[in-house]
Write an enzyme that holds these catalytic residues in place. Sequence first.
Site, PDB file in Angstrom:
ATOM      1  N   HIS A 196       0.862  -1.196   0.000  1.00 19.88           N
ATOM      2  CA  HIS A 196       0.000   0.000   0.000  1.00 19.88           C
ATOM      3  C   HIS A 196       0.894   1.240   0.000  1.00 19.88           C
ATOM      4  O   HIS A 196       1.956   1.246   0.617  1.00 19.88           O
ATOM      5  CB  HIS A 196      -0.893   0.013   1.261  1.00 19.88           C
ATOM      6  CG  HIS A 196      -2.078   0.914   1.150  1.00 19.88           C
ATOM      7  ND1 HIS A 196      -1.998   2.259   1.418  1.00 19.88           N
ATOM      8  CD2 HIS A 196      -3.353   0.676   0.768  1.00 19.88           C
ATOM      9  CE1 HIS A 196      -3.189   2.802   1.224  1.00 19.88           C
ATOM     10  NE2 HIS A 196      -4.021   1.867   0.823  1.00 19.88           N
ATOM     11  N   ASP A 256      -7.940  -5.411  -0.047  1.00 24.47           N
ATOM     12  CA  ASP A 256      -8.360  -6.243  -1.182  1.00 24.47           C
ATOM     13  C   ASP A 256      -7.956  -7.702  -1.038  1.00 24.47           C
ATOM     14  O   ASP A 256      -8.373  -8.533  -1.836  1.00 24.47           O
ATOM     15  CB  ASP A 256      -7.753  -5.663  -2.470  1.00 24.47           C
ATOM     16  CG  ASP A 256      -8.306  -4.278  -2.738  1.00 24.47           C
ATOM     17  OD1 ASP A 256      -7.503  -3.346  -2.912  1.00 24.47           O
ATOM     18  OD2 ASP A 256      -9.528  -4.128  -2.714  1.00 24.47           O
TER      19      ASP A 256
HETATM   20  C1  SDX Z   1      -6.237   0.144  -2.811  1.00 23.15           C
HETATM   21  O1  SDX Z   1      -4.391   4.580  -1.865  1.00 23.15           O
HETATM   22  C2  SDX Z   1      -5.391   3.995  -1.263  1.00 23.15           C
HETATM   23  O2  SDX Z   1      -5.795   4.377  -0.191  1.00 23.15           O
HETATM   24  C3  SDX Z   1      -6.000   2.814  -2.029  1.00 23.15           C
HETATM   25  C4  SDX Z   1      -7.002   1.961  -1.270  1.00 23.15           C
HETATM   26  C5  SDX Z   1      -8.283   2.729  -0.993  1.00 23.15           C
HETATM   27  O3  SDX Z   1      -8.997   2.333  -0.056  1.00 23.15           O
HETATM   28  O4  SDX Z   1      -8.603   3.653  -1.767  1.00 23.15           O
HETATM   29  O5  SDX Z   1      -6.449   1.518  -0.052  1.00 23.15           O
HETATM   30  C6  SDX Z   1      -7.408   0.753  -2.104  1.00 23.15           C
HETATM   31  O6  SDX Z   1      -5.985   0.508  -3.924  1.00 23.15           O
HETATM   32  C7  SDX Z   1      -5.374  -0.841  -2.072  1.00 23.15           C
HETATM   33  C8  SDX Z   1      -4.116  -1.284  -2.917  1.00 23.15           C
HETATM   34  C9  SDX Z   1      -4.590  -2.364  -3.883  1.00 23.15           C
HETATM   35  N1  SDX Z   1      -3.539  -2.715  -4.850  1.00 23.15           N
HETATM   36  C10 SDX Z   1      -2.914  -3.921  -4.789  1.00 23.15           C
HETATM   37  O7  SDX Z   1      -3.087  -4.759  -3.904  1.00 23.15           O
HETATM   38  C11 SDX Z   1      -1.994  -4.192  -5.973  1.00 23.15           C
HETATM   39  C12 SDX Z   1      -0.667  -4.778  -5.472  1.00 23.15           C
HETATM   40  N2  SDX Z   1       0.020  -3.710  -4.732  1.00 23.15           N
HETATM   41  C13 SDX Z   1       1.039  -2.953  -5.457  1.00 23.15           C
HETATM   42  O8  SDX Z   1       0.751  -2.748  -6.809  1.00 23.15           O
HETATM   43  C14 SDX Z   1       1.515  -1.734  -4.678  1.00 23.15           C
HETATM   44  O9  SDX Z   1       1.794  -2.157  -3.420  1.00 23.15           O
HETATM   45  C15 SDX Z   1       0.643  -0.495  -4.587  1.00 23.15           C
HETATM   46  C16 SDX Z   1       0.188  -0.013  -5.946  1.00 23.15           C
HETATM   47  C17 SDX Z   1      -0.545  -0.742  -3.758  1.00 23.15           C
HETATM   48  C18 SDX Z   1       1.480   0.592  -3.925  1.00 23.15           C
HETATM   49  O10 SDX Z   1       2.439   0.982  -4.843  1.00 23.15           O
HETATM   50  P1  SDX Z   1       3.635   1.966  -4.409  1.00 23.15           P
HETATM   51  O11 SDX Z   1       3.363   2.689  -3.149  1.00 23.15           O
HETATM   52  O12 SDX Z   1       3.954   2.764  -5.626  1.00 23.15           O
HETATM   53  O13 SDX Z   1       4.773   0.961  -4.033  1.00 23.15           O
HETATM   54  P2  SDX Z   1       5.954   0.652  -4.972  1.00 23.15           P
HETATM   55  O14 SDX Z   1       5.438   0.177  -6.274  1.00 23.15           O
HETATM   56  O15 SDX Z   1       6.871   1.827  -4.946  1.00 23.15           O
HETATM   57  O16 SDX Z   1       6.609  -0.605  -4.216  1.00 23.15           O
HETATM   58  C19 SDX Z   1       7.693  -0.413  -3.326  1.00 23.15           C
HETATM   59  C20 SDX Z   1       8.488  -1.718  -3.434  1.00 23.15           C
HETATM   60  C21 SDX Z   1       8.886  -2.040  -4.876  1.00 23.15           C
HETATM   61  O17 SDX Z   1      10.041  -2.857  -4.806  1.00 23.15           O
HETATM   62  P3  SDX Z   1      11.502  -2.101  -5.001  1.00 23.15           P
HETATM   63  O18 SDX Z   1      11.434  -1.384  -6.320  1.00 23.15           O
HETATM   64  O19 SDX Z   1      11.627  -1.181  -3.804  1.00 23.15           O
HETATM   65  O20 SDX Z   1      12.495  -3.241  -4.993  1.00 23.15           O
HETATM   66  O21 SDX Z   1       7.634  -2.813  -3.019  1.00 23.15           O
HETATM   67  C22 SDX Z   1       7.430  -3.685  -4.121  1.00 23.15           C
HETATM   68  C23 SDX Z   1       7.763  -2.910  -5.373  1.00 23.15           C
HETATM   69  O22 SDX Z   1       8.187  -3.786  -6.425  1.00 23.15           O
HETATM   70  N3  SDX Z   1       6.013  -4.079  -4.080  1.00 23.15           N
HETATM   71  C24 SDX Z   1       5.545  -5.291  -4.291  1.00 23.15           C
HETATM   72  C25 SDX Z   1       4.171  -5.203  -4.091  1.00 23.15           C
HETATM   73  N4  SDX Z   1       3.832  -3.947  -3.795  1.00 23.15           N
HETATM   74  C26 SDX Z   1       4.976  -3.239  -3.797  1.00 23.15           C
HETATM   75  N5  SDX Z   1       6.170  -6.442  -4.615  1.00 23.15           N
HETATM   76  C27 SDX Z   1       5.386  -7.539  -4.742  1.00 23.15           C
HETATM   77  N6  SDX Z   1       4.048  -7.540  -4.566  1.00 23.15           N
HETATM   78  C28 SDX Z   1       3.410  -6.394  -4.236  1.00 23.15           C
HETATM   79  N7  SDX Z   1       2.091  -6.386  -4.075  1.00 23.15           N
END
Ligand code: SDX
Length: 433
Positions: free
Chosen positions: A308, A366
């Site tokens: 998140h 989710d």
């Molecule tokens: C919702 O914003 C809100 O409030 C949203 C929400 C709401 O109520 O409105 O809470 C609802 O959208 C919840 C989130 C649902 N999405 C997912 O579950 C999809 C999977 N999650 C990821 O796509 C991600 O965690 C996000 C999109 C939720 C957050 O993205 P960020 O903050 O841009 O994080 P990032 O991509 O910068 O990740 C940081 C690191 C990265 O690795 P490095 O580059 O540092 O090595 O964490 C890794 C990412 O690759 N990472 C994950 C991951 N999420 C982040 N690796 C594997 N699986 C994951 N799910």
Amino acid sequence: MSETAEKATLAVGGKQLDMPIKKGTIGPDVMDISSLYAQAKMFTFDPGFTSTASCESKITYIDGDEGVLLYRGYPIEQLAEHGDFIETCYLLLYGNLPNLAERKEFEDAITHHTMIHEQMSRFFSGFRRDAHPMAVMVGTVGALSAFYHDSTDINDPRQREIASRRMIAKLPTIAAMTYKYSIGQPFVYPRNDLSYASNFLHMCFAVPCEPYKVNPVLARAMDRIFTLHADHEQNASTSTVRLAGSSGANPFACIAAGIACLWGPAHGGANEAALEMLAEIGHVDNIPKYIAKAKDKNDPFRLMGFGHRVYKNYDPRAKIMQKTAHEVLQELGIKDDPLLDVAVELEQIALKDEYFVERKLYPNIDFYSGITLRALGFPTSMFTVLFALARTVGWIAQWREMIEDPNQRIGRPRQLYTGATQRDYMPMSRRGK
Ligand code: SDX
């Protein structure tokens, strides 16, 4: 927001620029950089808005490090346990929990506006039956502005109130019609003798051939799921609604824009993607392979329902959702749901894995919602529709707050331009082969 005597000093372009520091009631202070361009002809740069506060708000507060979520100061755990969605809607819209008379007036108003213009039912037949329900939602909710002209003048507080209540009342009806259309069953009209969640389940699962009795345990679970999804600060879809509203677009169009943004798998579409992921994993024995995929930088696979932008601790909604999943499965006599087994084991493994620990990746709302919604009888394609239905009140509350802000202006970010510098037109004859 209170101005403080504190200032942040930026040394830029050989100048010392003072930026005021503003304090909220809780949470991080903000540095007001609105004068930066005028003083230094420079922009700040924050593409994902990881360090940017887009507005001042009194609605929802999140402490991502502590896993805290407050709606108008009330912890989500208490509202989910003791409250219900109708009073949560009132709280988000008006700032306080309703007393008995206020609740009755509000609930009656919502109940008596659940029908949609009969001509709107023709919209659905323009879609293929296998259209994604979110495509239908974007289209039909946007079309509400074509039917309710008398509540599109955003400068009229009375019209804003009417539009707000109309959308909270009619979204369940549109969502249920979207579902019925996708399975080829006749639309079921709303019933005024049922509560908000019971009425929604009745419109989704009743058929004309026989009476349908709503299970109160499932209705309570549905109502709690709506409360959990109602608002969440300045997330992507809420920011979309605010930006659309800042241009003066009518509220129905703004909510349709929010639905479109929520659809993405990185946002509200994650509940559908998370259940599909659990189904693809299929068995706890396959979990290590998928954990490895999630950690592999060359693999676009991510653990859906994990991570998140704000929560760097357990999403408090995920805990309540997990508890609700167990309640629903128990009520339905589902002894063991292989996908729930996979989800629980996946969570255990991920929460011990260094990759997830150091990135503070925890289950979000989710991760468990899909298991519950599937058990309630919804196909995965409807999961984000239910999220949009519930989030509509949050979008509306945020939209109203933005419209009623005396300092409100159209949102218009700038950019860092790295394209071509000015050059003269090149006639075809000189463009080479
Ligand atoms: C919702 O914003 C809100 O409030 C949203 C929400 C709401 O109520 O409105 O809470 C609802 O959208 C919840 C989130 C649902 N999405 C997912 O579950 C999809 C999977 N999650 C990821 O796509 C991600 O965690 C996000 C999109 C939720 C957050 O993205 P960020 O903050 O841009 O994080 P990032 O991509 O910068 O990740 C940081 C690191 C990265 O690795 P490095 O580059 O540092 O090595 O964490 C890794 C990412 O690759 N990472 C994950 C991951 N999420 C982040 N690796 C594997 N699986 C994951 N799910």
